[in-house]
Scaffold this active site. Structure first.
Site, PDB file in Angstrom:
ATOM      1  N   ARG A  57      29.180 -95.115  71.999  1.00  0.00           N
ATOM      2  CA  ARG A  57      29.253 -94.501  73.164  1.00  0.00           C
ATOM      3  C   ARG A  57      29.160 -92.870  72.824  1.00  0.00           C
ATOM      4  O   ARG A  57      28.139 -92.481  73.687  1.00  0.00           O
ATOM      5  CB  ARG A  57      30.404 -95.098  74.363  1.00  0.00           C
ATOM      6  N   THR A  58      30.290 -92.237  72.291  1.00  0.00           N
ATOM      7  CA  THR A  58      30.386 -91.210  72.027  1.00  0.00           C
ATOM      8  C   THR A  58      29.373 -90.395  71.120  1.00  0.00           C
ATOM      9  O   THR A  58      28.766 -88.880  72.070  1.00  0.00           O
ATOM     10  CB  THR A  58      32.043 -90.999  71.772  1.00  0.00           C
ATOM     11  N   LYS A  77      29.025 -87.116  49.433  1.00  0.00           N
ATOM     12  CA  LYS A  77      29.013 -86.808  47.403  1.00  0.00           C
ATOM     13  C   LYS A  77      30.401 -84.928  47.329  1.00  0.00           C
ATOM     14  O   LYS A  77      30.280 -84.427  46.146  1.00  0.00           O
ATOM     15  CB  LYS A  77      28.285 -85.346  47.646  1.00  0.00           C
ATOM     16  N   ARG A 109      33.116 -86.365  64.929  1.00  0.00           N
ATOM     17  CA  ARG A 109      34.653 -87.829  64.515  1.00  0.00           C
ATOM     18  C   ARG A 109      35.111 -87.420  63.806  1.00  0.00           C
ATOM     19  O   ARG A 109      33.840 -87.430  62.500  1.00  0.00           O
ATOM     20  CB  ARG A 109      33.890 -88.806  65.609  1.00  0.00           C
ATOM     21  N   HIS A 165      41.165 -88.473  71.356  1.00  0.00           N
ATOM     22  CA  HIS A 165      40.052 -87.913  72.191  1.00  0.00           C
ATOM     23  C   HIS A 165      39.247 -87.097  73.473  1.00  0.00           C
ATOM     24  O   HIS A 165      39.521 -87.888  73.827  1.00  0.00           O
ATOM     25  CB  HIS A 165      39.666 -89.608  71.882  1.00  0.00           C
TER      26      HIS A 165
HETATM   27  N1   CP Z   1      34.712 -94.770  73.654  1.00  0.00           N
HETATM   28  C1   CP Z   1      35.298 -94.666  72.109  1.00  0.00           C
HETATM   29  O1   CP Z   1      35.165 -93.389  71.892  1.00  0.00           O
HETATM   30  O2   CP Z   1      33.665 -95.453  72.105  1.00  0.00           O
HETATM   31  P1   CP Z   1      32.910 -95.617  70.744  1.00  0.00           P
HETATM   32  O3   CP Z   1      33.841 -95.947  69.345  1.00  0.00           O
HETATM   33  O4   CP Z   1      31.797 -96.155  70.370  1.00  0.00           O
HETATM   34  O5   CP Z   1      31.646 -94.088  70.846  1.00  0.00           O
END
Ligand code: CP
Length: 305
Positions: free
Chosen positions: A51-52, A80, A101, A129
């Site tokens: 999603r993100t 590396k 991320r 998040h």
């Molecule tokens: N909600 C969320 O962060 O989903 P993903 O881990 O798929 O990005």
């Protein structure tokens, strides 16, 4: 230049403006179709995501911009031994804005300190998040019509669930928000959330173990998955993973207008039979994630009206 590390980086007024913009984007997508012509978004994902990452990419494409990036540490020069600081200095030469991320808490902050472009924390370990929180706030505000005067139940892995930590931090700024924290003993919220965030701000909350005991009082139920990737021990994960399963029967205990949210991915914690219940809003929530990320990109690039 602004970054987004935590939902608290935006004041309540800025947040309201951003959510208004996201609602306008939903209603008038054509108005924004060329707002980012010529701009590039880098997505640097050292941890898996559906999603993100894809909603960030969809957001930039919807705005007329382009995207580049990597979807795993293995496919980047991190494999590396390159540091996050060096990587972001390089990405700053290629893109106008970056979503990152990383499994380590604080990695996005480190990146933002060396970056020449706005950096968005797309999840740092078990910490925060913030763009999931923006998504959650947009979903609640749009579907319930308010962010104040709600009782929200947060259920599941409240210890490692970074979406929960970010959402609590964001919601305590609204009036009369009550929290029901539903988890097994071992997965209760970290002490700093209980003491420094909830108690320190005189926020009303209770901690319970049985979902059934909480259902009838909730305006919003926020289910979460047990975070397998943050457990040190497979045995503990297996014992706790199916602790909560939201079923049709349990939904009968809830208010007629209670919203069920989930940041997704879901494993077993919401039975698929609940998907047809009009109160199940988790797929709509994923759609709102695109609008709010479009609004965020415009805001951080200084292109919002
Ligand atoms: N909600 C969320 O962060 O989903 P993903 O881990 O798929 O990005």
């Amino acid at each position: 230049m602004r970054h987004l590390m935590s939902p608290l980086d935006l004041s309540v007024e800025e947040l309201d403006k951003l959510l208004d913009l996201a609602n306008d984007i939903e209603k008038n997508p054509d108005k924004y179709a060329h707002a980012c012509d010529g701009k590039k978004l880098a997505t640097c994902f050292y941890e898996p995501s559906t999603r993100t990452r894809l909603s960030f990419e969809a957001a930039m494409l919807n705005l007329g911009g382009s995207v580049l990036g990597f979807a795993s540490a293995d496919s980047s020069s991190a494999s590396k031994g390159e540091s996050v600081s060096d990587t972001i200095r390089v990405i700053s030469c290629y893109a106008d804005i970056c979503a990152i991320r990383h499994p380590k808490e604080g990695a996005a902050l480190v990146a933002s300190q060396k970056s020449l472009i706005p950096v968005i924390n797309a999840g740092d370990g078990g910490h925060q998040h913030p763009t999931q929180t923006l998504t959650d706030l947009l979903t609640i505000r749009t579907l319930k019509g308010r962010l104040s005067d709600i009782t929200i139940g947060l259920c599941g892995d409240l210890k490692f669930g970074r979406t929960v930590h970010s959402l609590i931090n964001a919601l305590i700024r609204y009036k009369n928000v009550k929290f029901v924290l539903i988890s097994p003993e071992e997965l209760r919220v970290p002490d700093y959330i209980r003491e420094d965030v909830l108690r320190a701000n005189n926020v009303e909350f209770e901690e319970v173990e049985r979902l059934e005991d909480a259902m009838s009082k909730l305006d919003v139920l926020y289910m979460t998955r047990v975070q397998k990737e943050r457990f040190f021990n497979e045995e503990d994960y297996v014992r706790l993973k199916d602790y909560y399963v939201l079923t049709k029967e349990k939904m009968q205990l809830a208010k007629e207008d209670m919203l069920v949210l989930h940041p997704l991915p879901r494993v077993n914690e919401i039975s698929v039979e609940v998907d047809d219940d009009p109160r199940a809003a988790y797929f709509k929530q994923a759609q709102y994630g695109v609008y709010v990320r479009m609004a965020l990109i415009l805001t951080l690039l200084g292109l919002a009206e």
